[in-house]
Structure formats: C-alpha cells, structure tokens
Design a protein around this motif. Structure first.
Motif: not given
Length: 59
Positions: A44-52, A31-38
C-alpha cells in the motif's frame, strides 16, 4: 476518583496503579497474520509513493 489523604490532611490525586504482567509470545497464526498485514502495508505504501511520483511528474 482515586484520592488519598496523607497524615497532614493534604489531598493527593494519584493515578491508579495497574497490575504488571509479562506479555505472551504471539501464536503461530498471529505471527502469520502480522506478516500478512506487514506485506499489505508495504504494498500500500509503495503504491502510494508510485502514485505520488506519477502525479507529480504530470505537471
């Protein structure tokens, strides 16, 4: 190949049936690993949106 022949001699190709089982609840460390991956995926997605947006505003 899994095939069967019915009583009329017609050949039927059926998908093999898999045994049904219930899923087990993930352990605490999973569960902790899934939370860290999330969290990493969200960053990552937020960074891609900001870069775009920043690249699109340059032109």
């Amino acid at each position: 190949m899994y095939t069967t022949v019915n009583e009329d001699g017609i050949l039927n190709n059926y998908a093999p049936q898999v045994a049904v089982y219930t899923a087990e609840y993930p352990a605490v460390w999973e569960q902790r690993r899934y939370a860290l991956q999330g969290a990493f995926a969200t960053v990552f997605v937020g960074l891609m949106i900001v870069i775009a947006f920043s690249v699109s505003s340059l032109g």
